[in-house]
Design an enzyme around this catalytic site. Structure first.
Site, mmCIF file in Angstrom:
data_model
loop_
_atom_site.group_PDB
_atom_site.id
_atom_site.type_symbol
_atom_site.label_atom_id
_atom_site.label_comp_id
_atom_site.label_asym_id
_atom_site.label_seq_id
_atom_site.Cartn_x
_atom_site.Cartn_y
_atom_site.Cartn_z
ATOM 1 N N LYS A 177 0.864 -1.185 0.000
ATOM 2 C CA LYS A 177 0.000 0.000 0.000
ATOM 3 C C LYS A 177 0.897 1.230 0.000
ATOM 4 C CE LYS A 177 -4.200 -1.657 2.217
ATOM 5 N NZ LYS A 177 -3.953 -3.040 1.779
ATOM 6 N N ARG A 181 -12.425 -4.408 7.387
ATOM 7 C CA ARG A 181 -12.942 -4.433 6.003
ATOM 8 C C ARG A 181 -13.519 -5.809 5.671
ATOM 9 N NH1 ARG A 181 -8.443 -1.050 5.166
ATOM 10 N NH2 ARG A 181 -7.111 -2.646 4.267
ATOM 11 N N ARG A 182 -12.850 -6.859 6.138
ATOM 12 C CA ARG A 182 -13.361 -8.217 5.854
ATOM 13 C C ARG A 182 -14.683 -8.470 6.576
ATOM 14 N NH1 ARG A 182 -9.504 -7.198 3.149
ATOM 15 N NH2 ARG A 182 -11.281 -6.509 1.966
ATOM 16 N N ARG A 207 -5.268 -5.726 -11.247
ATOM 17 C CA ARG A 207 -6.150 -6.505 -10.363
ATOM 18 C C ARG A 207 -7.499 -5.772 -10.282
ATOM 19 N NH1 ARG A 207 -4.565 -5.935 -4.465
ATOM 20 N NH2 ARG A 207 -2.994 -7.555 -4.779
ATOM 21 N N ASP A 259 -1.823 -2.157 -3.988
ATOM 22 C CA ASP A 259 -3.243 -2.151 -3.593
ATOM 23 C C ASP A 259 -3.818 -0.763 -3.851
ATOM 24 O OD1 ASP A 259 -2.869 -4.711 -2.580
ATOM 25 O OD2 ASP A 259 -2.926 -4.105 -0.473
ATOM 26 N N HIS A 266 -14.724 -13.105 -5.069
ATOM 27 C CA HIS A 266 -15.220 -14.413 -4.608
ATOM 28 C C HIS A 266 -16.633 -14.631 -5.108
ATOM 29 C CE1 HIS A 266 -12.561 -12.408 -1.680
ATOM 30 N NE2 HIS A 266 -11.913 -13.553 -1.754
ATOM 31 N N LYS A 276 -25.130 -2.639 -4.378
ATOM 32 C CA LYS A 276 -24.450 -3.869 -4.799
ATOM 33 C C LYS A 276 -24.679 -4.139 -6.290
ATOM 34 C CE LYS A 276 -24.153 -8.854 -3.989
ATOM 35 N NZ LYS A 276 -22.865 -8.926 -4.688
ATOM 36 N N GLN A 290 -10.611 -0.392 -8.620
ATOM 37 C CA GLN A 290 -11.865 -0.721 -7.924
ATOM 38 C C GLN A 290 -13.064 -0.460 -8.826
ATOM 39 O OE1 GLN A 290 -10.578 2.229 -5.312
ATOM 40 N NE2 GLN A 290 -10.207 0.890 -3.547
ATOM 41 N N ALA A 320 -13.261 -1.814 -1.362
ATOM 42 C CA ALA A 320 -13.549 -2.190 0.027
ATOM 43 C C ALA A 320 -13.719 -1.022 0.978
ATOM 44 C CB ALA A 320 -12.422 -3.093 0.538
HETATM 45 P P1 FDA Z 1 -18.940 -9.882 -2.720
HETATM 46 O O1 FDA Z 1 -18.593 -8.978 -1.577
HETATM 47 O O2 FDA Z 1 -20.210 -9.650 -3.450
HETATM 48 O O3 FDA Z 1 -18.840 -11.368 -2.217
HETATM 49 C C1 FDA Z 1 -19.203 -12.470 -2.998
HETATM 50 C C2 FDA Z 1 -19.269 -13.677 -2.077
HETATM 51 O O4 FDA Z 1 -17.949 -13.979 -1.602
HETATM 52 C C3 FDA Z 1 -20.083 -13.430 -0.811
HETATM 53 O O5 FDA Z 1 -21.434 -13.727 -0.994
HETATM 54 C C4 FDA Z 1 -19.410 -14.356 0.162
HETATM 55 O O6 FDA Z 1 -19.846 -15.684 -0.027
HETATM 56 C C5 FDA Z 1 -17.971 -14.291 -0.234
HETATM 57 N N1 FDA Z 1 -17.233 -13.266 0.521
HETATM 58 C C6 FDA Z 1 -16.794 -12.061 0.058
HETATM 59 N N2 FDA Z 1 -16.108 -11.397 1.004
HETATM 60 C C7 FDA Z 1 -16.135 -12.188 2.093
HETATM 61 C C8 FDA Z 1 -15.587 -12.062 3.395
HETATM 62 N N3 FDA Z 1 -14.881 -10.997 3.779
HETATM 63 N N4 FDA Z 1 -15.772 -13.085 4.253
HETATM 64 C C9 FDA Z 1 -16.465 -14.189 3.891
HETATM 65 N N5 FDA Z 1 -17.011 -14.374 2.667
HETATM 66 C C10 FDA Z 1 -16.844 -13.380 1.783
HETATM 67 N N6 FDA Z 1 -10.244 -3.827 -2.262
HETATM 68 C C11 FDA Z 1 -9.733 -2.576 -2.395
HETATM 69 O O7 FDA Z 1 -10.456 -1.592 -2.198
HETATM 70 N N7 FDA Z 1 -8.416 -2.414 -2.741
HETATM 71 C C12 FDA Z 1 -7.591 -3.453 -3.006
HETATM 72 O O8 FDA Z 1 -6.425 -3.255 -3.328
HETATM 73 C C13 FDA Z 1 -8.130 -4.761 -2.873
HETATM 74 N N8 FDA Z 1 -7.346 -5.869 -3.092
HETATM 75 C C14 FDA Z 1 -7.944 -7.114 -3.133
HETATM 76 C C15 FDA Z 1 -7.170 -8.226 -3.480
HETATM 77 C C16 FDA Z 1 -7.792 -9.466 -3.614
HETATM 78 C C17 FDA Z 1 -6.974 -10.637 -4.026
HETATM 79 C C18 FDA Z 1 -9.202 -9.594 -3.387
HETATM 80 C C19 FDA Z 1 -9.895 -10.902 -3.574
HETATM 81 C C20 FDA Z 1 -9.916 -8.519 -2.979
HETATM 82 C C21 FDA Z 1 -9.314 -7.279 -2.829
HETATM 83 N N9 FDA Z 1 -10.032 -6.169 -2.391
HETATM 84 C C22 FDA Z 1 -9.466 -4.914 -2.502
HETATM 85 C C23 FDA Z 1 -11.347 -6.350 -1.732
HETATM 86 C C24 FDA Z 1 -12.481 -6.223 -2.709
HETATM 87 O O9 FDA Z 1 -12.586 -4.907 -3.169
HETATM 88 C C25 FDA Z 1 -13.821 -6.646 -2.077
HETATM 89 O O10 FDA Z 1 -14.097 -5.822 -0.983
HETATM 90 C C26 FDA Z 1 -13.875 -8.085 -1.608
HETATM 91 O O11 FDA Z 1 -13.157 -8.929 -2.456
HETATM 92 C C27 FDA Z 1 -15.327 -8.600 -1.552
HETATM 93 O O12 FDA Z 1 -15.906 -8.520 -2.827
HETATM 94 P P2 FDA Z 1 -16.248 -9.787 -3.756
HETATM 95 O O13 FDA Z 1 -15.810 -9.426 -5.144
HETATM 96 O O14 FDA Z 1 -15.640 -10.994 -3.216
HETATM 97 O O15 FDA Z 1 -17.800 -9.825 -3.839
#
Ligand code: FDA
Length: 297
Positions: free
Chosen positions: A92, A278-279, A176, A126, A220, A193, A155, A181
């Site tokens: 970062k 954030r998670r 990426r 990031d 995910h 969403k 993003q 987030a």
């Molecule tokens: P969504 O949030 O819609 O989730 C889809 C499904 O995945 C959910 O229904 C659930 O089943 C599962 N899931 C997702 N998050 C979960 C969690 N925390 N715990 C449990 N289950 C979960 N953001 C950013 O702002 N800057 C960045 O640099 C990065 N870098 C980054 C790297 C990588 C490798 C990943 C995978 C993600 C990031 N992110 C990020 C975070 C990203 O922006 C986002 O907040 C999360 O990945 C959650 O979004 P999804 O695309 O997974 O979809």
């Protein structure tokens, strides 16, 4: 709401100082030390997944803290190389001083890119909150032109991202794509969403159609994963999936078992609280898991 509660001082101290709080963090964080991150890297590599090692920490405000983070990242690159880990690092820019001295952040990134290059490794930057987007894009573009071994997270929720993507794809490297987030105002970002998911799908088409860049699809979300697989079939050059350590591990293993390229983002370090928040904010179910762990049920 989750973020507001989590940012209150009593909650933060309850989570960071109790065994239960630390146990929750361990679901998403490989450990406090680089050795633990390297061990997680070994395990994931054996399961057919690449890794990106992240040292937790952000928004530092002194050059001494930057120097510490820089040395730890240099160590991280050396350990990846020495242990033949199939991986890279994620950083970062605010951890390298962007919030108070962009020149310092540039110098630190320059050093890391050079070190990574000596080991034939890459560095991913990031993306943080939108107050840093322009500076991060500019620094990435300059560093990628100079070193050629970098990548950047973009993003999907930000309204500006289609333009950033157009600007950056000709530079090669890896992009990426993630949803985003941070809590952002709706002048800067889509906030529902469905709008974010639709923006992600549009950007995915834009990114996967460009053969000059390496798409790293960080989600995910099963629907977006399926769309990526479909678009991947007509791609000539590689792309990869990226997921977070501890999130949908079964889906991670399934993609690897299907022979699809996947990289896991593996955070480590003692400054894990903002990352954990954030998670937790991404999924209501995580909060129940968190509350149960805290009260010992
Ligand atoms: P969504 O949030 O819609 O989730 C889809 C499904 O995945 C959910 O229904 C659930 O089943 C599962 N899931 C997702 N998050 C979960 C969690 N925390 N715990 C449990 N289950 C979960 N953001 C950013 O702002 N800057 C960045 O640099 C990065 N870098 C980054 C790297 C990588 C490798 C990943 C995978 C993600 C990031 N992110 C990020 C975070 C990203 O922006 C986002 O907040 C999360 O990945 C959650 O979004 P999804 O695309 O997974 O979809």
């Amino acid at each position: 709401m989750v973020v507001a509660v989590a940012e209150s001082v009593p909650v933060r101290s309850m989570v960071t100082t109790t065994r239960a709080g630390k146990a929750v963090a361990r679901r998403f964080v490989a450990g406090d030390t680089l050795a633990e991150a390297v061990t997680a890297g070994f395990v994931l590599n054996r399961q057919g997944m690449k890794v990106s090692l992240d040292l937790l920490g952000e928004e530092v405000h002194s050059s001494a803290e930057v120097e510490t983070a820089l040395e730890e990242y240099v160590d991280c690159l050396d350990q990846i190389a020495a242990n033949a880990i199939d991986g890279n690092i994620s950083i970062k820019l605010t951890q390298l001083g962007l919030a108070f001295d962009p020149g310092l952040a540039w110098n630190a990134l320059d050093r890391l890119a050079e070190k990574a290059s000596a080991h034939k490794l890459t560095v991913t930057i990031d993306m943080e909150d939108s107050t840093y987007t322009q500076a991060t894009v500019d620094i990435y573009a300059a560093a990628q032109e100079r070193h050629g071994n970098l990548g950047l997270a973009l993003q999907a929720y930000l309204r500006r991202t289609p333009d950033d993507l157009e600007r950056l794809m000709p530079l090669g490297g890896h992009i990426r794509l993630c949803k985003g987030a941070y809590v952002e105002p709706d002048t800067e970002a889509f906030t529902s969403k469905s709008d974010v998911d639709a923006a992600f799908a549009r950007l995915l088409h834009q990114l996967m159609a460009n053969e000059a860049v390496m798409p790293a699809i960080a989600t995910h979300d099963p629907k977006l994963i399926a769309l990526t697989r479909q678009l991947g079939r007509s791609r000539a050059n590689p792309y990869e999936f990226q997921m977070l350590y501890g999130v949908r591990p079964q889906a991670q293993r399934e993609l690897a078992a299907a022979g699809l390229p996947i990289r896991i983002y593996v955070p480590h370090g003692s400054r894990w609280y903002p990352y954990l928040v954030r998670r937790l904010g991404e999924r209501p179910g995580n909060l129940w898991f968190f509350m149960r762990a805290l009260i010992g049920k």
